[in-house]
Structures are given as C-alpha cells and as structure tokens.
Design a protein around this motif. Structure first.
Motif, short mmCIF file in Angstrom:
data_model
loop_
_atom_site.label_atom_id
_atom_site.label_comp_id
_atom_site.label_asym_id
_atom_site.label_seq_id
_atom_site.Cartn_x
_atom_site.Cartn_y
_atom_site.Cartn_z
N SER A 91 0.81 -1.26 0.26
CA SER A 91 0.05 -0.08 -0.05
C SER A 91 0.77 1.24 0.03
CB SER A 91 -1.06 -0.03 1.17
OG SER A 91 -1.68 1.00 1.20
N LYS A 92 0.59 2.15 -0.96
CA LYS A 92 1.30 3.55 -1.00
C LYS A 92 0.92 4.51 0.10
CE LYS A 92 1.85 2.72 -5.94
NZ LYS A 92 1.83 3.14 -7.51
N ASN A 93 -0.15 4.36 0.55
CA ASN A 93 -0.65 5.35 1.63
C ASN A 93 -0.21 4.77 2.88
OD1 ASN A 93 -2.54 6.74 3.54
ND2 ASN A 93 -2.92 7.76 1.95
N ARG A 151 7.20 8.62 -3.15
CA ARG A 151 6.08 8.00 -2.64
C ARG A 151 5.10 8.83 -2.09
NH1 ARG A 151 6.71 2.73 -0.93
NH2 ARG A 151 5.64 2.69 0.63
N SER A 173 1.21 8.68 -3.05
CA SER A 173 0.24 8.60 -1.86
C SER A 173 -0.51 9.87 -1.66
CB SER A 173 0.90 8.16 -0.62
OG SER A 173 1.76 8.77 -0.35
N THR A 182 -0.28 12.62 3.88
CA THR A 182 -0.77 11.61 5.06
C THR A 182 -0.31 12.15 6.24
OG1 THR A 182 1.48 10.44 4.85
CG2 THR A 182 -0.39 9.54 3.60
#
Length: 643
Positions: free
Chosen positions: A242-244, A558, A562, A565
């Motif tokens: 998962s990138k997030n 990244r 994503s 975050t």
C-alpha cells in the motif's frame, strides 16, 4: 400450648418426641434463635423451651399446598394435536389460500392444549367425581377495519404493530441456514480496489520477491486467484504494498488482531497463516508504529506454526501413544514445494532476526530441512528457488558463527574455526548458478557475512595489551572488515532507489551494521591503525550523503503517489535517522582531525565540505531521538573495537 397425642410419642406438629422437628415445623422460639427444635420425650414442648421455661408455640406453616391437578393423558394430548393438524390441512386446501372464516378456529391461534371433549372424558375416567371443564368458544382472529371497506379484515396472530403476514408466510419454516464460517482475511475498513490489488501484486512480484523468494507466484496467478487460494497472504501483500502510509497502518492493526484471533483464540494452523507471517516479518518496517516492536513475537508465532504443521521434521509418536494404542499424528506424507519454501524462509528470517536483535533463537536446523534444501536445489521451479537456496546456505554460516560465539568463553571463536567458515563462504560464492553470479541480493549477503566473520576475529582480545609488537592478525581482520563494508555499499549503490521498496527489514539492519562498523573503523584510536587512510578509501560522511540522497528520491516519489498523510513514511524516518547520526559523527571526526567547528584549524576534505554546505546548525542535534522507534536499528550491534 399444643398437646401430645396418644402415648405422647407424636406431637401435634408432626414431630416425634426426642427427635428434631421437620423442616419448617420448629417452634417460634427455636426458629427465631435459629436453633434445632427437639421435643422432649413424654412432653408436649421442646427441650429448649422447657429448659428456658418459655411457652413452646409451634410455628405456622406457610408452605403452599398444591391442589389436585387435572390429569390429562398422553392419548388426549395426541388427539388434540391431530385435530390441529387437520385444521391446518383444511386451511391450506382452501380456495386461493384465504383466511379462515369467523366460524372456524384460527390456525395461528391453535395450541396443543386438549379439547373440551377429550379433557372431560379423561377427567371422567380418572376421577370419582367429574370435574366441570370450562369450554371456551372458538377464538376469532383479530380484526381491524379495512382501508376503504366497511367489513373488517382478519389479521393473523403474531403480527407486529398491525402489519399482517401474507398467506404464504403461514406455513412450515424454511430450513436453518448453515453456520457462517469465520472470515479468512482480516476485517478492515479499507479494502484495496481491484486496480490497487493488481498493482500491489505486480509490485510484490517484481520488487519484493527478488529479496525474499519464499513463495512462487506464476504469471497466471492473478490477484483474484491468489485471494481465493491464500487469502491471508493476499491481504498481507496488499498491506506492505500500500502506497498510503495511513491506510497501511490501519491494515496492519487489523492484521495483528486477526493473528491473535486465529492463532491464540481459535488455535488455527495453516500454510496461509505462515505465508502471511513471513510477509509481515520480512517487511516489518512497513508495520512499525510508535509502539513496542513485535518482531520477536511474530518470529515465535511463525516457529510455532512450523512445529504444528510438522514442516521442520517428521513428527514422531509420543510414548503415551504406545500405552493408549492410538496414533497422535497422521501418517507422514511428502512435503509440497510450498511447504519446503516456507520452512526454509522461516529459518532464514528467524536466523537474521536472531543475529540482529540478539533476543531470540533461530529456528533449529534439522536433517529434514536439509533434505528440503537439497530437494529444492535439484527440482527448482523458478529462479527464485536458486536464490532462496543460496540465501539459506549463506545464513547457515552466520548461524554457525553465532553458535560458536555464544559457546566460546571470550565470545570469540578460534581462528581456525573462522577460517573454515570463510572457506565455506568462498565455496558457496564460486558454486553459484550463472544467473546469480552478479545478483546484488546474493553478493551483498556474502559481503555482510564476510563482515560478520572478520568482526569475530577483531573482537578477540589482544595477545598482550602492554606489548609494542602489533597484532598482525587483528589488523588483517580489520582490513578485511573494511573491504567487506566497501563491497556491501558498492552493491547497494548499484541498485536504483525505486527498488528500495522491496528490500527486507534484514537488509536495512545490515545497512545499519555496516554504517556503525565503518564509523568505528574511522574513529579507532590505535597507533598502528591509519584512520586517514580509512577515510580516503571509504569516507563515512560521503556514504551518508549517498544514502540520504536515495532516501530523499524515494520519499518524494512515494509522497506523490500517496498524497498527504498523517504519519510519515518509513523511508522519510530513515532519512531523519541518518541525518541525526551523521551530525554526531561529523563533530567527532572534526575533533579527531583538529577541525575547529567555529571556523579555525585544519580542515579535512569531507568535514570541510560538510560544514561549507551549511550543515553546521545540525551539529546540535542529539545522536538519537528516544521517541523514534526506528532509531533502535542503529544501536542493535555492540562490537568490541577497543584496542
């Protein structure tokens, strides 16, 4: 005062003289004092009242007496049930399935109680005086005025708030559905879309399995097929790819709860669970949060699954089975290729974790695992099998080194033992398949193993601390350590930064180990050791700059993939840790070289370039941040570099 009956043997309350009164029939004085009430022989009062000269008054019984119940025979009950069944059949055979007329008894209101005729006949047969039975009129269904009509519409019993059942609802119930099986994947509020799942599987197959090929995923293995075959492995792959980072941490928490439920509460054991644990252990830096690390616990759970599945050896029957004449284990069968890969990968990971964390033992190597290693060597299905075999063989040398170090008195194996291990490593390197001769994963693993072997030689105490004769074997081992570190970083910098996402947690532990070893070689205070020659051959600060550049490139990419975050990505934290370590090392190297951080003194090239780049304000940073759990990676190893 109650009087005794004939012969004064039985009192009026039913007790025999000289015996305790029955339950609930004691006199009021004894009952109030909670004492045993024993009536005197030949007297009408009890012994206690007679002794205390009190009036013995019997207590009034309050027990309810059940009257005679009307006995209904079994035949009468069956007859009533038959009547109800006939009424139900008549109702279903009616035209159009309409509700019964007001003159007929309602099917929904029928009960298994006996009818008036049967109850009266039974009572007349079994009682000398017939008991009149109340005959109830047939019960009419509840009615409410119909919408737009004057006459009422029947409503079946059992309705809720006036909502009536349709005629087809009155009848036999549908069969009970089978019990719902527990979910095979963790429950999570976020589930990847089909596009994200397909992209995650491509990432795992392309970038991650080249560092830990513990499972074979052929090209025709789609994400739908993988989810059906190994659901927990599928979810673990979706988590690490998962990138997030926020979603990844949420999925990671659901994985931890799922493992606790399945393995601890439900005692489940399956190859799917073992595969999922190998993914979490291999790339555990994607699961790290601000909490206590759980890598040791995961390794213990993985070893327990290997034991329960019987992958490390053929299970033998316990002694009690001969006494009970019952087999406790099924007959042995040949292991599948998936099981052989899983047990070898479990040994590889647990041995690497054991060497890094120094807190647990690796999975014990057995002859059955040796047979699996040879089987995988001869009947490999894809190139990853050759890579896994080579990794396991190299790690076996590290495991022998760990065992010899722990068993030696001064934590330093003999020189001939270290020489034998180095010879084994050289043979493995020369016998690699042609497609692995230039493989960065294998060559970096070999360089790190060389570093571990030569560090054990450096850790040996000096022959004589007061002698002026240099210990040539010790300096040769230190030079070999420097060459092994250089070989490891040469291989690392030949790998593009976008491949960093597939590197395992053990790989990053090796990087931290090489950095700390290079730092100790760079600041080692020994008259016979040239620290300036070390920095000319392999400059610690330039190595940190190159690593920092790679982390920054990957972190920026990244972040674009994503979006914003809450939590920082692991590679961003690696970059912060590296920056903090470098700031502390610059100050120490400057003091060794006689560099004045305020602007005076002789500047060496690397320190001078670092200060001229405007990094002098970073020198006040502490070496490690205690609140950063990733910083413990840099303090895993404590080698004896003191002269």
């Amino acid at each position: 005062m109650e009087t005794a009956s004939s012969s004064s043997t039985t009192t009026t309350n039913g007790s025999v003289n000289g015996m305790p009164a029955p339950y609930g029939r004691a006199c009021t004085n004894c009952a109030r004092a909670k004492c045993r009430c024993i009536y005197r022989t030949g007297g009408a009062d009890c012994e206690r009242c007679h002794r205390l000269r009190k009036e013995c008054i019997p207590s009034v019984s309050v027990r309810k007496r059940n009257g005679k119940r009307t006995h209904v025979s079994r035949a009468a009950q069956l007859e009533a049930k038959l009547e109800d069944l006939v009424s139900l059949l008549r109702h279903q055979a009616g035209p159009g399935g309409t509700a019964p007329s007001p003159g007929e008894p309602s099917v929904a209101s029928s009960t298994p109680a006996p009818s008036a005729r049967s109850a009266a006949s039974v009572a007349g047969d079994h009682s000398p005086h017939p008991v009149p039975v109340a005959v109830l009129p047939p019960q009419l269904p509840d009615c409410h005025p119909a919408h737009g009509k004057g006459r009422p519409t029947p409503v079946a019993r059992g309705t809720l708030l006036g909502s009536k059942f349709e005629p087809q609802d009155v009848g036999p119930r549908s069969p009970t559905p089978p019990p719902v099986e527990p979910p095979a994947i963790p429950y999570c509020t976020y589930q990847p879309s089909p596009f994200e799942a397909a992209d995650g599987l491509v990432t795992f197959r392309k970038y991650m399995l080249i560092f830990l090929p513990f499972v074979y995923l052929p090209s025709n293995m789609t994400e739908e097929r993988l989810r059906k075959t190994y659901p927990f492995l599928w979810f673990s792959i979706m988590t690490v790819t998962s990138k997030n980072v926020d979603r990844r941490l949420v999925m990671s928490e659901s994985i931890k709860k799922f493992i606790a439920q399945k393995m601890v509460m439900e005692h489940e054991k399956s190859l799917d669970l073992l595969f999922g644990l190998l993914v979490i252990m291999g790339w555990t830096h994607y699961h790290i949060k601000r909490e206590k690390p759980i890598l040791s616990l995961l390794a213990s759970l993985a070893k327990s699954l290997v034991f329960d599945l019987g992958l490390n050896k053929v299970p033998s029957e316990p002694y009690i089975s001969a006494c009970l004449k019952t087999a406790f284990h099924p007959p042995p069968r040949e292991k599948t290729m998936e099981e052989r890969r899983a047990v070898l990968a479990c040994f590889l990971l647990t041995s690497q974790i054991s060497h890094s964390l120094k807190r647990l033992d690796a999975l014990t190597w057995t002859s059955h695992m040796e047979e699996s290693l040879q089987f995988l060597t001869q009947r490999h299905e894809w190139e990853g099998d050759d890579l896994l075999v080579a990794q396991v063989k190299i790690q076996l040398i590290v495991e022998q080194l760990n065992r010899a170090t722990s068993q030696s008195i001064d934590n330093a194996p003999p020189s001939y033992y270290l020489s034998a291990l180095h010879t084994q490593l050289t043979n493995i390197k020369t016998q690699l398949p042609s497609h692995l001769q230039q493989n960065d994963t294998i060559l970096s693993h070999i360089s790190y193993t060389e570093l571990a072997i030569h560090e054990a030689a450096v850790a040996k105490p000096r022959i004589s601390p007061t002698t002026t004769v240099p210990d040539l074997q010790r300096y040769a081992a230190m030079e070999a350590c420097l060459n092994a570190i250089k070989g490891w970083f040469d291989r690392h910098f030949s790998i593009p930064s976008y491949v960093y996402i597939g590197m395992t947690f053990s790989y990053w532990c090796h990087m931290a180990h090489c950095l700390l070893s290079l730092y100790r070689l760079s600041v080692l205070d020994d008259p016979a050791w040239d620290r300036r020659a070390v920095r000319n051959k392999l400059d610690l600060l330039r190595i940190c700059d190159q690593l920092k550049l790679g982390f920054e490139e990957l972190s920026a990419k990244r972040r674009l993939d994503s979006g914003p975050t809450i939590e920082e990505d692991g590679f961003t934290k690696f970059n912060m840790m590296l920056r903090t370590m470098k700031s502390g090392w610059v100050a120490e190297l400057a003091a060794i070289d006689g560099v004045d951080l305020n602007g005076g003194g002789h500047h060496s090239s690397s320190v001078e370039q670092y200060l001229d780049a405007g990094n002098a304000n970073e020198l006040n940073l502490p070496l490690f941040h205690a609140e950063d759990p990733e910083a413990w990676m840099a303090g895993l190893f404590d080698m004896n570099w003191d002269p």
